[in-house]
Design an enzyme around this catalytic site. Structure first.
Site, PDB file in Angstrom:
ATOM      1  N   ASP A  10       0.833  -1.207   0.000  1.00 50.91           N
ATOM      2  CA  ASP A  10       0.000   0.000   0.000  1.00 50.91           C
ATOM      3  C   ASP A  10       0.869   1.260   0.000  1.00 50.91           C
ATOM      4  O   ASP A  10       1.981   1.249   0.532  1.00 50.91           O
ATOM      5  CB  ASP A  10      -0.902  -0.029   1.238  1.00 50.91           C
ATOM      6  CG  ASP A  10      -2.072   0.929   1.109  1.00 50.91           C
ATOM      7  OD1 ASP A  10      -2.303   1.448   0.006  1.00 50.91           O
ATOM      8  OD2 ASP A  10      -2.751   1.167   2.122  1.00 50.91           O
ATOM      9  N   GLY A  11       0.328   2.325  -0.569  1.00 45.28           N
ATOM     10  CA  GLY A  11       0.976   3.630  -0.467  1.00 45.28           C
ATOM     11  C   GLY A  11       1.525   4.196  -1.767  1.00 45.28           C
ATOM     12  O   GLY A  11       2.182   5.240  -1.750  1.00 45.28           O
ATOM     13  N   TRP A  15       2.789   8.080  -2.284  1.00 45.58           N
ATOM     14  CA  TRP A  15       4.200   8.234  -2.678  1.00 45.58           C
ATOM     15  C   TRP A  15       4.285   9.164  -3.897  1.00 45.58           C
ATOM     16  O   TRP A  15       5.137  10.067  -3.945  1.00 45.58           O
ATOM     17  CB  TRP A  15       4.794   6.863  -3.004  1.00 45.58           C
ATOM     18  CG  TRP A  15       6.245   6.872  -3.344  1.00 45.58           C
ATOM     19  CD1 TRP A  15       7.287   6.769  -2.469  1.00 45.58           C
ATOM     20  CD2 TRP A  15       6.831   6.990  -4.656  1.00 45.58           C
ATOM     21  NE1 TRP A  15       8.488   6.802  -3.150  1.00 45.58           N
ATOM     22  CE2 TRP A  15       8.238   6.937  -4.489  1.00 45.58           C
ATOM     23  CE3 TRP A  15       6.308   7.123  -5.944  1.00 45.58           C
ATOM     24  CZ2 TRP A  15       9.123   7.014  -5.570  1.00 45.58           C
ATOM     25  CZ3 TRP A  15       7.195   7.211  -7.009  1.00 45.58           C
ATOM     26  CH2 TRP A  15       8.584   7.160  -6.810  1.00 45.58           C
ATOM     27  N   HIS A  27       2.197   3.863  -9.021  1.00 45.25           N
ATOM     28  CA  HIS A  27       1.963   2.449  -9.347  1.00 45.25           C
ATOM     29  C   HIS A  27       3.139   1.874 -10.131  1.00 45.25           C
ATOM     30  O   HIS A  27       3.534   0.729  -9.938  1.00 45.25           O
ATOM     31  CB  HIS A  27       0.666   2.292 -10.138  1.00 45.25           C
ATOM     32  CG  HIS A  27      -0.564   2.576  -9.316  1.00 45.25           C
ATOM     33  ND1 HIS A  27      -0.720   2.094  -8.035  1.00 45.25           N
ATOM     34  CD2 HIS A  27      -1.684   3.289  -9.578  1.00 45.25           C
ATOM     35  CE1 HIS A  27      -1.886   2.504  -7.547  1.00 45.25           C
ATOM     36  NE2 HIS A  27      -2.477   3.241  -8.461  1.00 45.25           N
ATOM     37  N   LEU A 122      11.565 -20.005  -5.256  1.00 47.47           N
ATOM     38  CA  LEU A 122      10.439 -19.367  -4.559  1.00 47.47           C
ATOM     39  C   LEU A 122       9.202 -19.287  -5.458  1.00 47.47           C
ATOM     40  O   LEU A 122       9.322 -19.053  -6.661  1.00 47.47           O
ATOM     41  CB  LEU A 122      10.864 -17.961  -4.117  1.00 47.47           C
ATOM     42  CG  LEU A 122       9.837 -17.036  -3.478  1.00 47.47           C
ATOM     43  CD1 LEU A 122      10.515 -16.192  -2.394  1.00 47.47           C
ATOM     44  CD2 LEU A 122       9.173 -16.104  -4.477  1.00 47.47           C
ATOM     45  N   ARG A 176      -5.001  -2.611   8.655  1.00 51.99           N
ATOM     46  CA  ARG A 176      -6.115  -3.532   8.371  1.00 51.99           C
ATOM     47  C   ARG A 176      -5.689  -4.536   7.311  1.00 51.99           C
ATOM     48  O   ARG A 176      -4.664  -4.340   6.639  1.00 51.99           O
ATOM     49  CB  ARG A 176      -7.368  -2.758   7.942  1.00 51.99           C
ATOM     50  CG  ARG A 176      -7.153  -1.825   6.779  1.00 51.99           C
ATOM     51  CD  ARG A 176      -8.461  -1.158   6.317  1.00 51.99           C
ATOM     52  NE  ARG A 176      -8.161  -0.117   5.347  1.00 51.99           N
ATOM     53  CZ  ARG A 176      -8.056   1.182   5.639  1.00 51.99           C
ATOM     54  NH1 ARG A 176      -8.260   1.618   6.864  1.00 51.99           N
ATOM     55  NH2 ARG A 176      -7.750   2.051   4.698  1.00 51.99           N
ATOM     56  N   LEU A 177      -6.520  -5.581   7.140  1.00 49.87           N
ATOM     57  CA  LEU A 177      -6.158  -6.661   6.213  1.00 49.87           C
ATOM     58  C   LEU A 177      -6.813  -6.510   4.844  1.00 49.87           C
ATOM     59  O   LEU A 177      -6.394  -7.165   3.882  1.00 49.87           O
ATOM     60  CB  LEU A 177      -6.516  -8.025   6.818  1.00 49.87           C
ATOM     61  CG  LEU A 177      -5.752  -8.361   8.110  1.00 49.87           C
ATOM     62  CD1 LEU A 177      -6.195  -9.703   8.675  1.00 49.87           C
ATOM     63  CD2 LEU A 177      -4.240  -8.381   7.864  1.00 49.87           C
TER      64      LEU A 177
HETATM   65  C1  FPP Z   1      -1.887   0.467  -3.261  1.00 52.81           C
HETATM   66  O1  FPP Z   1      -1.543   1.784  -3.475  1.00 52.81           O
HETATM   67  C2  FPP Z   1      -1.514  -0.326  -4.353  1.00 52.81           C
HETATM   68  C3  FPP Z   1      -2.342  -1.093  -5.129  1.00 52.81           C
HETATM   69  C4  FPP Z   1      -3.596  -0.699  -5.751  1.00 52.81           C
HETATM   70  C5  FPP Z   1      -1.922  -2.455  -5.369  1.00 52.81           C
HETATM   71  C6  FPP Z   1      -0.460  -2.654  -5.667  1.00 52.81           C
HETATM   72  C7  FPP Z   1      -0.094  -2.323  -7.058  1.00 52.81           C
HETATM   73  C8  FPP Z   1       1.191  -2.261  -7.486  1.00 52.81           C
HETATM   74  C9  FPP Z   1       2.361  -2.523  -6.591  1.00 52.81           C
HETATM   75  C10 FPP Z   1       1.500  -1.878  -8.872  1.00 52.81           C
HETATM   76  C11 FPP Z   1       0.948  -2.799  -9.893  1.00 52.81           C
HETATM   77  C12 FPP Z   1       1.430  -4.165  -9.777  1.00 52.81           C
HETATM   78  C13 FPP Z   1       1.777  -4.927 -10.836  1.00 52.81           C
HETATM   79  C14 FPP Z   1       2.108  -6.358 -10.607  1.00 52.81           C
HETATM   80  C15 FPP Z   1       1.858  -4.426 -12.195  1.00 52.81           C
HETATM   81  P1  FPP Z   1      -2.673   2.866  -3.348  1.00 52.81           P
HETATM   82  O2  FPP Z   1      -3.040   3.321  -4.713  1.00 52.81           O
HETATM   83  O3  FPP Z   1      -3.823   2.340  -2.554  1.00 52.81           O
HETATM   84  O4  FPP Z   1      -1.907   3.969  -2.541  1.00 52.81           O
HETATM   85  P2  FPP Z   1      -2.542   5.066  -1.584  1.00 52.81           P
HETATM   86  O5  FPP Z   1      -3.166   4.323  -0.413  1.00 52.81           O
HETATM   87  O6  FPP Z   1      -1.353   5.889  -1.183  1.00 52.81           O
HETATM   88  O7  FPP Z   1      -3.551   5.831  -2.387  1.00 52.81           O
END
Ligand code: FPP
Length: 222
Positions: A10-11, A15, A27, A122, A176-177
């Site tokens: 998350d984040g 970022w 992303h 892995l 949270r999960l």
């Molecule tokens: C959370 O950040 C991230 C996601 C929506 C899922 C994770 C996605 C990636 C690591 C990138 C895509 C992955 C692949 C395999 C191509 P957020 O958008 O919720 O961040 P925020 O809470 O700061 O808004």
């Protein structure tokens, strides 16, 4: 050492905001972080690494962001195909893939099949259109009333054959999960960090792994 580590990455959005960029930039940076952490986990002797990439609830995001994430996933699979094989990483997806485009489904299946054939290191499990509640719903549909034992339910989950989660990390500061591996994390040791996923490092992971070693896991016993 944990055999199965799960991470809620998350984040990315925050970022990007900190860097005065669009969320999509975050992303991209988040996707880039995956390889570094996966390789570190493989060296550390972790056998299964589950990563929450797209949840059943993420469809609620603006269409442009969802479309970007789908394109990013497709590009990621294209560009990293040979990296998985070279690094001896088995790729596996969990979640309901039927909603994805045919081309995306084929790319996922191709990498799953080839990496399973050629690698024995892995197993990286990427959660795509995944939510624990939906996974359990799909599992129960496969089972009859007579078959509803704990083992039968586990074998009907997307994670059949994969050990339960030993350690779960969530980056980004939320505690949270969010519908990730709820059944499988019944006895997982939980770790939360304020670090945003693109800034997460091998060093921070290593210090969490050291803390994991010192935790007393009782699994309901004494
Ligand atoms: C959370 O950040 C991230 C996601 C929506 C899922 C994770 C996605 C990636 C690591 C990138 C895509 C992955 C692949 C395999 C191509 P957020 O958008 O919720 O961040 P925020 O809470 O700061 O808004």
């Amino acid at each position: 050492m944990p055999k199965h580590l799960a991470i809620i990455m998350d984040g990315n959005g925050r970022w990007a905001k900190r860097h005065l960029q669009a969320r999509t930039f975050g992303h991209k940076a988040g996707a880039q972080k995956i390889q570094e952490i996966t390789e570190f986990c493989a060296k550390y002797g972790i056998t299964h690494l589950s990563l929450y990439a797209f949840s059943t609830e993420n469809w609620k995001r603006p269409k442009a962001e969802v479309n970007f994430l789908m394109r990013l996933l497709e590009e990621y699979l294209d560009s990293k195909f040979s990296t998985y094989l070279e690094n001896n990483i088995i790729f596996k997806s969990i979640g309901d893939l039927s909603i994805f485009s045919q081309s995306l489904q084929q790319k996922i299946q191709h990498l799953e099949q080839e990496s399973l054939k050629q690698c024995n290191g892995l197993t990286q499990i990427l959660a795509l259109n995944y939510g624990s509640q939906d996974e359990l719903r799909r599992a129960f549909l496969k089972l009859s009333k007579e078959m509803l034992s704990i083992d039968a339910i586990e074998n009907a989950l997307d994670t059949a054959g994969i050990p339960n989660v030993d350690m779960l990390i969530r980056t980004g500061g939320e505690m949270r999960l969010s519908n990730f591996l709820l059944w499988q994390s019944a006895y997982a040791e939980l770790f939360f960090t304020k670090t945003l996923w693109p800034d997460f490092s091998k060093e921070e992971l290593e210090s969490m792994l050291l803390e994991f070693k010192n935790r007393n896991r009782r699994f309901g016993g004494l």
